[in-house]
Write a protein that holds these residues in place. Structure first.
Motif, PDB file in Angstrom:
ATOM      1  N   GLN A  88       0.822  -1.185   0.000  1.00 54.42           N
ATOM      2  CA  GLN A  88       0.000   0.000   0.000  1.00 54.42           C
ATOM      3  C   GLN A  88       0.868   1.250   0.000  1.00 54.42           C
ATOM      4  N   LYS A  89       0.444   2.237  -0.811  1.00 55.13           N
ATOM      5  CA  LYS A  89       1.222   3.447  -0.961  1.00 55.13           C
ATOM      6  C   LYS A  89       0.309   4.599  -1.350  1.00 55.13           C
ATOM      7  N   ILE A  90       0.646   5.779  -0.829  1.00 54.41           N
ATOM      8  CA  ILE A  90      -0.087   6.993  -1.171  1.00 54.41           C
ATOM      9  C   ILE A  90       0.902   7.984  -1.770  1.00 54.41           C
ATOM     10  N   THR A  91       0.532   8.598  -2.892  1.00 52.02           N
ATOM     11  CA  THR A  91       1.416   9.560  -3.546  1.00 52.02           C
ATOM     12  C   THR A  91       0.713  10.894  -3.713  1.00 52.02           C
ATOM     13  N   GLN A  92       1.354  11.928  -3.192  1.00 49.07           N
ATOM     14  CA  GLN A  92       0.885  13.293  -3.409  1.00 49.07           C
ATOM     15  C   GLN A  92       2.010  14.013  -4.128  1.00 49.07           C
ATOM     16  N   LEU A 137      -6.349  19.226  -4.887  1.00 49.19           N
ATOM     17  CA  LEU A 137      -5.119  18.618  -4.385  1.00 49.19           C
ATOM     18  C   LEU A 137      -5.118  17.152  -4.800  1.00 49.19           C
ATOM     19  N   ASP A 138      -4.022  16.738  -5.425  1.00 50.93           N
ATOM     20  CA  ASP A 138      -3.976  15.401  -6.031  1.00 50.93           C
ATOM     21  C   ASP A 138      -3.531  14.318  -5.047  1.00 50.93           C
ATOM     22  N   CYS A 139      -4.097  13.142  -5.232  1.00 48.89           N
ATOM     23  CA  CYS A 139      -3.713  11.975  -4.438  1.00 48.89           C
ATOM     24  C   CYS A 139      -3.929  10.720  -5.272  1.00 48.89           C
ATOM     25  N   THR A 140      -2.897   9.925  -5.426  1.00 50.65           N
ATOM     26  CA  THR A 140      -3.054   8.611  -6.032  1.00 50.65           C
ATOM     27  C   THR A 140      -2.631   7.568  -5.016  1.00 50.65           C
ATOM     28  N   TYR A 141      -3.178   6.376  -5.145  1.00 52.69           N
ATOM     29  CA  TYR A 141      -2.918   5.337  -4.163  1.00 52.69           C
ATOM     30  C   TYR A 141      -2.673   4.009  -4.872  1.00 52.69           C
ATOM     31  N   ASP A 142      -2.078   3.117  -4.141  1.00 48.15           N
ATOM     32  CA  ASP A 142      -1.807   1.796  -4.685  1.00 48.15           C
ATOM     33  C   ASP A 142      -2.166   0.761  -3.633  1.00 48.15           C
ATOM     34  N   THR A 143      -3.038  -0.147  -3.992  1.00 47.19           N
ATOM     35  CA  THR A 143      -3.420  -1.232  -3.102  1.00 47.19           C
ATOM     36  C   THR A 143      -3.965  -2.376  -3.932  1.00 47.19           C
ATOM     37  N   SER A 144      -3.813  -3.578  -3.405  1.00 50.77           N
ATOM     38  CA  SER A 144      -4.379  -4.750  -4.079  1.00 50.77           C
ATOM     39  C   SER A 144      -5.626  -5.249  -3.344  1.00 50.77           C
ATOM     40  N   ASP A 145      -5.944  -4.577  -2.243  1.00 52.09           N
ATOM     41  CA  ASP A 145      -7.106  -4.977  -1.458  1.00 52.09           C
ATOM     42  C   ASP A 145      -8.351  -4.316  -2.038  1.00 52.09           C
ATOM     43  N   TYR A 195      -1.947  19.491   3.720  1.00 54.24           N
ATOM     44  CA  TYR A 195      -3.035  18.548   3.520  1.00 54.24           C
ATOM     45  C   TYR A 195      -2.463  17.167   3.221  1.00 54.24           C
ATOM     46  N   PHE A 196      -2.998  16.183   3.937  1.00 46.19           N
ATOM     47  CA  PHE A 196      -2.518  14.817   3.796  1.00 46.19           C
ATOM     48  C   PHE A 196      -3.636  13.896   3.319  1.00 46.19           C
ATOM     49  N   CYS A 197      -3.287  13.055   2.376  1.00 45.22           N
ATOM     50  CA  CYS A 197      -4.154  11.976   1.924  1.00 45.22           C
ATOM     51  C   CYS A 197      -3.687  10.713   2.647  1.00 45.22           C
ATOM     52  N   THR A 241      -5.545  -2.050  12.713  1.00 40.32           N
ATOM     53  CA  THR A 241      -6.090  -1.254  13.802  1.00 40.32           C
ATOM     54  C   THR A 241      -5.192  -0.047  14.076  1.00 40.32           C
ATOM     55  N   GLY A 242      -5.809   1.127  14.007  1.00 39.97           N
ATOM     56  CA  GLY A 242      -5.106   2.368  14.311  1.00 39.97           C
ATOM     57  C   GLY A 242      -4.147   2.841  13.246  1.00 39.97           C
ATOM     58  N   LYS A 243      -4.012   2.087  12.170  1.00 45.08           N
ATOM     59  CA  LYS A 243      -2.950   2.376  11.215  1.00 45.08           C
ATOM     60  C   LYS A 243      -3.481   2.988   9.932  1.00 45.08           C
ATOM     61  N   LEU A 244      -2.992   4.183   9.629  1.00 38.33           N
ATOM     62  CA  LEU A 244      -3.230   4.821   8.348  1.00 38.33           C
ATOM     63  C   LEU A 244      -1.892   4.984   7.643  1.00 38.33           C
ATOM     64  N   ILE A 245      -1.920   4.822   6.318  1.00 39.60           N
ATOM     65  CA  ILE A 245      -0.736   5.105   5.504  1.00 39.60           C
ATOM     66  C   ILE A 245      -0.934   6.502   4.913  1.00 39.60           C
ATOM     67  N   PHE A 246       0.035   7.380   5.149  1.00 34.92           N
ATOM     68  CA  PHE A 246      -0.101   8.772   4.718  1.00 34.92           C
ATOM     69  C   PHE A 246       0.788   9.067   3.517  1.00 34.92           C
TER      70      PHE A 246
END
Lengths: 116, 118
Positions: free
Chosen positions: B2-6, B21-29, B90-92, B103-108
């Motif tokens: 998992q990855k977030i790109t700004q 504001l741009d945000c792209t993400y990568d996940t297989s879930d 600003y964070f995505c 639990t409790g975990k966000l990827i920024f």
């Protein structure tokens, strides 16, 4: 309703010392998470506590530890401080912390730690 | 992984104008949630808006809306009628799936600094 409270707001320590940061979650919130924020690495997850148990852990060395008390308040400890530990440490709380994708985290203003 | 790109480190916008504001993400879930947070100079992270991967409509919260394009894996934040108080970082962020590993975990993402000009 009071928000997430973190104390102290600022800390200055020297290398080799240890430090304890405190976090009081929103009333009724049982899950507390900790994050480290640095200009280089951004926001990184440290660990999460629920009902006094650590349930989830990020990729940090064992010098970083925490605990949660029966009233859901949490403390984070960093031993043998290094220069690279200088960061803003943010605490977040959530209601159940069940890992649901839509669960919002509510953050405090952080503790700014400077290691000299 | 998992990855977030700004990709926008800094942005300027004129007061009362809209900004994206741009945000792209990568996940297989297939199940994931996307969040936007605002961080003013005080340091506190303020929740703005949430979009779930199965949500059919784009999320809106007051002046904030999320342009969710699932096939492109993008979740851009649109702020309408910018105000001086919108100047902040600003964070995505993203959370995958369900369960103990999340639990409790966000990827920024790395964040975007927005400055609103009078």
């Amino acid at each position: 309703k009071a928000g997430v409270t973190q104390t102290p707001r600022y800390l200055i320590k020297t290398r080799g010392q240890q430090v304890t940061l405190s976090c009081s979650p929103i009333s009724g919130h049982r899950s507390v998470s900790w994050y480290q924020q640095t200009p280089g690495q951004g926001l990184q997850f440290l660990f999460e506590y629920f009902s006094e148990t650590q349930r989830n852990k990020g990729n940090f060395p064992g010098r970083f530890s925490g605990r949660q008390f029966s009233n859901s308040r949490s403390e984070m400890n960093v031993s043998t401080l290094e220069l690279g530990d200088s960061a803003l440490y943010l605490c977040a709380s959530s209601l159940e912390g069940a890992g649901a994708v839509n669960e919002k985290l509510f953050f405090g203003s952080g503790t700014q730690l400077s290691v000299l | 992984a998992q990855k977030i790109t700004q990709t926008q480190p800094g942005m300027f916008v004129q007061e009362k104008e809209a900004v994206t504001l741009d945000c792209t993400y990568d996940t297989s879930d297939p199940s994931y949630g996307l969040f936007w947070y605002k961080q003013p100079s005080s340091g506190e992270m303020i929740f703005l808006i949430y979009q779930g991967s199965y949500d059919q409509q784009n999320a809106t919260e007051g002046r904030y809306s999320l342009n969710f394009q699932k096939a492109r894996k993008s979740a851009n934040l649109v702020i309408s009628a910018s105000q001086l108080g919108d100047s902040a970082m600003y964070f995505c962020a993203m959370r995958e799936g369900y369960g103990s590993s999340n639990t409790g975990k966000l990827i920024f993402g790395q964040g975007t600094t927005l400055q609103v000009k009078p």
